[in-house]
Design a protein around this motif. Structure first.
Motif, PDB file in Angstrom:
ATOM      1  N   UNK A  87       0.823  -1.200   0.000  1.00  0.00           N
ATOM      2  CA  UNK A  87       0.000   0.000   0.000  1.00  0.00           C
ATOM      3  C   UNK A  87       0.860   1.254   0.000  1.00  0.00           C
ATOM      4  N   UNK A  88       0.314   2.326  -0.544  1.00  0.00           N
ATOM      5  CA  UNK A  88       0.907   3.654  -0.461  1.00  0.00           C
ATOM      6  C   UNK A  88      -0.113   4.588   0.181  1.00  0.00           C
ATOM      7  N   UNK A  89       0.343   5.371   1.155  1.00  0.00           N
ATOM      8  CA  UNK A  89      -0.556   6.317   1.797  1.00  0.00           C
ATOM      9  C   UNK A  89      -1.291   5.763   2.995  1.00  0.00           C
ATOM     10  N   UNK A  90      -0.909   4.581   3.464  1.00  0.00           N
ATOM     11  CA  UNK A  90      -1.534   4.008   4.658  1.00  0.00           C
ATOM     12  C   UNK A  90      -0.583   4.203   5.827  1.00  0.00           C
ATOM     13  N   UNK A  91      -0.722   5.329   6.521  1.00  0.00           N
ATOM     14  CA  UNK A  91       0.127   5.637   7.661  1.00  0.00           C
ATOM     15  C   UNK A  91      -0.364   4.946   8.928  1.00  0.00           C
ATOM     16  N   UNK A  92      -1.663   4.758   9.033  1.00  0.00           N
ATOM     17  CA  UNK A  92      -2.262   4.107  10.203  1.00  0.00           C
ATOM     18  C   UNK A  92      -2.787   2.747   9.768  1.00  0.00           C
ATOM     19  N   UNK A  95      -6.459   2.592  -6.873  1.00  0.00           N
ATOM     20  CA  UNK A  95      -5.571   2.707  -8.030  1.00  0.00           C
ATOM     21  C   UNK A  95      -4.268   1.973  -7.744  1.00  0.00           C
ATOM     22  N   UNK A  96      -3.762   1.306  -8.786  1.00  0.00           N
ATOM     23  CA  UNK A  96      -2.472   0.618  -8.672  1.00  0.00           C
ATOM     24  C   UNK A  96      -1.439   1.354  -9.504  1.00  0.00           C
ATOM     25  N   UNK A  97      -0.358   1.776  -8.836  1.00  0.00           N
ATOM     26  CA  UNK A  97       0.723   2.478  -9.501  1.00  0.00           C
ATOM     27  C   UNK A  97       2.053   1.930  -9.017  1.00  0.00           C
ATOM     28  N   UNK A  98       2.898   1.533  -9.945  1.00  0.00           N
ATOM     29  CA  UNK A  98       4.240   1.040  -9.593  1.00  0.00           C
ATOM     30  C   UNK A  98       4.178  -0.042  -8.523  1.00  0.00           C
ATOM     31  N   UNK A  99       3.300  -0.995  -8.734  1.00  0.00           N
ATOM     32  CA  UNK A  99       3.150  -2.165  -7.849  1.00  0.00           C
ATOM     33  C   UNK A  99       2.629  -1.785  -6.468  1.00  0.00           C
ATOM     34  N   UNK A 100       2.088  -0.587  -6.317  1.00  0.00           N
ATOM     35  CA  UNK A 100       1.514  -0.157  -5.057  1.00  0.00           C
ATOM     36  C   UNK A 100       0.062   0.264  -5.260  1.00  0.00           C
ATOM     37  N   UNK A 101      -0.757  -0.078  -4.267  1.00  0.00           N
ATOM     38  CA  UNK A 101      -2.157   0.343  -4.295  1.00  0.00           C
ATOM     39  C   UNK A 101      -2.307   1.624  -3.471  1.00  0.00           C
ATOM     40  N   UNK A 102      -3.129   2.514  -3.963  1.00  0.00           N
ATOM     41  CA  UNK A 102      -3.401   3.761  -3.246  1.00  0.00           C
ATOM     42  C   UNK A 102      -4.850   4.155  -3.446  1.00  0.00           C
ATOM     43  N   UNK A 103      -5.374   4.924  -2.515  1.00  0.00           N
ATOM     44  CA  UNK A 103      -6.726   5.446  -2.622  1.00  0.00           C
ATOM     45  C   UNK A 103      -6.641   6.853  -3.196  1.00  0.00           C
ATOM     46  N   UNK A 104      -7.565   7.174  -4.103  1.00  0.00           N
ATOM     47  CA  UNK A 104      -7.511   8.474  -4.759  1.00  0.00           C
ATOM     48  C   UNK A 104      -8.902   9.071  -4.873  1.00  0.00           C
ATOM     49  N   UNK A 105      -8.971  10.363  -4.630  1.00  0.00           N
ATOM     50  CA  UNK A 105     -10.206  11.114  -4.822  1.00  0.00           C
ATOM     51  C   UNK A 105     -10.179  11.716  -6.220  1.00  0.00           C
ATOM     52  N   UNK A 106     -11.155  11.302  -7.053  1.00  0.00           N
ATOM     53  CA  UNK A 106     -11.165  11.667  -8.471  1.00  0.00           C
ATOM     54  C   UNK A 106     -12.453  12.411  -8.791  1.00  0.00           C
ATOM     55  N   UNK A 107     -12.374  13.510  -9.543  1.00  0.00           N
ATOM     56  CA  UNK A 107     -13.591  14.248  -9.890  1.00  0.00           C
ATOM     57  C   UNK A 107     -14.443  13.497 -10.902  1.00  0.00           C
ATOM     58  N   UNK A 108     -15.751  13.629 -10.787  1.00  0.00           N
ATOM     59  CA  UNK A 108     -16.681  13.087 -11.780  1.00  0.00           C
ATOM     60  C   UNK A 108     -16.978  14.227 -12.746  1.00  0.00           C
ATOM     61  N   UNK A 109     -16.257  14.305 -13.786  1.00  0.00           N
ATOM     62  CA  UNK A 109     -16.396  15.407 -14.731  1.00  0.00           C
ATOM     63  C   UNK A 109     -15.035  16.007 -15.043  1.00  0.00           C
ATOM     64  N   UNK A 110     -15.032  17.275 -15.419  1.00  0.00           N
ATOM     65  CA  UNK A 110     -13.823  17.933 -15.869  1.00  0.00           C
ATOM     66  C   UNK A 110     -13.444  19.087 -14.935  1.00  0.00           C
ATOM     67  N   UNK A 111     -12.247  19.609 -15.184  1.00  0.00           N
ATOM     68  CA  UNK A 111     -11.760  20.839 -14.547  1.00  0.00           C
ATOM     69  C   UNK A 111     -11.762  20.766 -13.019  1.00  0.00           C
ATOM     70  N   UNK A 112     -11.287  19.681 -12.493  1.00  0.00           N
ATOM     71  CA  UNK A 112     -11.125  19.555 -11.048  1.00  0.00           C
ATOM     72  C   UNK A 112      -9.903  18.683 -10.778  1.00  0.00           C
ATOM     73  N   UNK A 113      -9.296  18.868  -9.614  1.00  0.00           N
ATOM     74  CA  UNK A 113      -8.087  18.143  -9.265  1.00  0.00           C
ATOM     75  C   UNK A 113      -8.401  16.789  -8.664  1.00  0.00           C
ATOM     76  N   UNK A 114      -7.475  15.870  -8.856  1.00  0.00           N
ATOM     77  CA  UNK A 114      -7.509  14.588  -8.155  1.00  0.00           C
ATOM     78  C   UNK A 114      -6.546  14.661  -6.974  1.00  0.00           C
ATOM     79  N   UNK A 115      -6.869  13.904  -5.930  1.00  0.00           N
ATOM     80  CA  UNK A 115      -6.030  13.909  -4.730  1.00  0.00           C
ATOM     81  C   UNK A 115      -5.717  12.481  -4.316  1.00  0.00           C
ATOM     82  N   UNK A 116      -4.434  12.210  -4.054  1.00  0.00           N
ATOM     83  CA  UNK A 116      -4.081  10.960  -3.389  1.00  0.00           C
ATOM     84  C   UNK A 116      -4.520  11.071  -1.927  1.00  0.00           C
TER      85      UNK A 116
END
Length: 426
Positions: free
Chosen positions: A16-21, A154-175
């Motif tokens: 996992x990536x981003x799992x501190x706890x 999402x899986x990136x570089x053999x690591x799984x992470x949770x991501x907040x993704x916009x439904x639509x356009x013109x908005x940022x995604x956040x890990x």
């Protein structure tokens, strides 16, 4: 729920990536900030634990310096004016600093969104265990309640992470990040090692504090921030001296000394009594201030002006009354949070900087006269009409007659005697 197999957690089998706890139930972290543009800062670990025990009730934190009210989302200071916004979170969004792309900071997620993210994370953990059908078998996307974003696995570089993704356009995604991660607040560890408070210091500021409180002068620490730093430095030196004493005792084979007691520093802010924007004096001053050379005009109005006003009996009275009232109110509040302070021999001190040292002198002059009145000398000179050609000590020192007390004083010149004085002897 997180699955335990053979004494080991199965979520650790997935990278996992981003799992501190990694606990089954993440620890809730409480955070505060002064303005919406400020970054959220975590509270001390001991204060987070206290709030998690009673999340629906006000909790005294910072060793009595503040009270956190989770219901209203506020953290109010107990000894000075001011408050901060309060929130808590178990999941956080990673955001980039606009000025430094390499730097990231954490934004706490709303509770409703965090519950959605936690559910997807727990589904993934279970699916990845030997009880599940594999992490690819679950629905890796769940929309948030507002319908504008969704959480994705999402899986990136053999690591799984949770991501907040916009439904639509013109908005940022956040890990996303589970748990705040390890952190240490400056001075927290030192303060936790010290004994109970046995010395209260009232610090009175000098000229120019009205300027330092303006947003344009954020590069200069305010009196409140300066005293926080001062307290931290005092405690740091206390711990350093104590550790050296412990090492000496160990070499000599003697018992280790007890840790020193804590020193509390409380700022006394009086500048608003003179610089209140609603006062006729400040309105008149602003109306007559020229627009030329604004920096110098500001220094004259916010710095030099303090001295001129304090030299007049009426405004000297206002400042001393303001400082005395604050000290008495803080003294009463402090005893409420530390009821055994006085009975255990706690000490009080006054510290002043610049004009604040003159204010300290005048307060002590008033206290001395109140405690030991004498006919041939006095600390307060009461003017007849609120004004005098020579005031205070100047008039006292300029006369050649024996009975100088009838001409001046070694303390302040006031239009009338103060109704209240210091409730303790420094």
């Amino acid at each position: 729920p997180v699955v335990i197999e053979n004494g080991e957690r199965n979520d650790l089998m997935v990278n996992w990536s981003g799992i501190e706890d990694i606990e089954a139930e993440p620890t809730r972290i409480w955070l505060c900030r002064e303005k919406e543009t400020d970054e959220w800062q975590p509270l001390r670990h001991v204060d987070c634990k206290a709030l998690n025990k009673t999340p629906d009730q006000p909790v005294v934190i910072e060793n009595g310096r503040a009270t956190a009210d989770p219901t209203w989302g506020k953290m109010k200071y107990n000894y000075v004016l001011g408050e901060k916004c309060l929130t808590s979170a178990t999941w956080f969004m990673k955001a980039e600093d606009e000025n430094d792309k390499k730097k990231t900071f954490l934004i706490p997620m709303e509770e409703s969104d965090a519950m959605v993210v936690e559910q997807l994370y727990q589904n993934a953990v279970y699916a990845a265990s030997s009880y599940g059908k594999g992490i690819n078998s679950i629905n890796s996307q769940i929309p948030f309640v507002d319908g504008k974003y969704r959480v994705e696995l999402v899986k990136q570089n053999a690591q799984y992470t949770m991501r907040k993704v916009p439904i639509g356009w013109f908005a940022k995604s956040f890990d996303l990040q589970r748990g705040y991660g390890p952190y240490t607040l400056e001075g927290e560890e030192d303060e936790d090692e010290l004994g109970p408070v046995n010395h209260l210091v009232f610090a009175i500021h000098g000229i120019g504090e009205a300027m330092f409180h303006k947003d344009d002068f954020r590069f200069v620490l305010s009196m409140k921030d300066e005293m926080t730093r001062f307290r931290i430095q005092i405690q740091k030196r206390q711990i350093e001296s104590w550790k050296k004493a412990c090492e000496t005792a160990k070499k000599k084979g003697t018992p280790k000394p007890l840790p020193p007691n804590r020193v509390e520093v409380v700022p006394i802010i009086w500048y608003d009594r003179i610089h209140s924007s609603s006062s006729e004096l400040m309105q008149s001053l602003q109306a007559t201030t020229l627009n030329t050379i604004p920096a110098l005009r500001e220094i004259a109005n916010d710095v030099v002006f303090d001295i001129l006003m304090y030299m007049t009996p009426n405004f000297c009275y206002d400042v001393l009354e303001c400082v005395t009232d604050q000290i008495i109110a803080t003294y009463d509040m402090f005893k409420k949070h530390h009821p055994d302070f006085v009975s255990n021999g706690g000490k009080f001190s006054l510290v002043g900087h610049s004009l604040g040292s003159v204010i300290c002198w005048d307060l002590l002059s008033i206290l001395k006269e109140e405690q030991t009145p004498k006919k041939d000398e006095h600390g307060v000179y009461i003017t007849k009409d609120g004004y005098s050609s020579d005031v205070g000590y100047q008039q006292y020192a300029s006369t050649e007659v024996k009975n100088r007390a009838s001409y001046g004083s070694w303390g302040p010149s006031l239009p009338k005697a103060l109704d209240r004085h210091l409730p303790f002897e420094p």
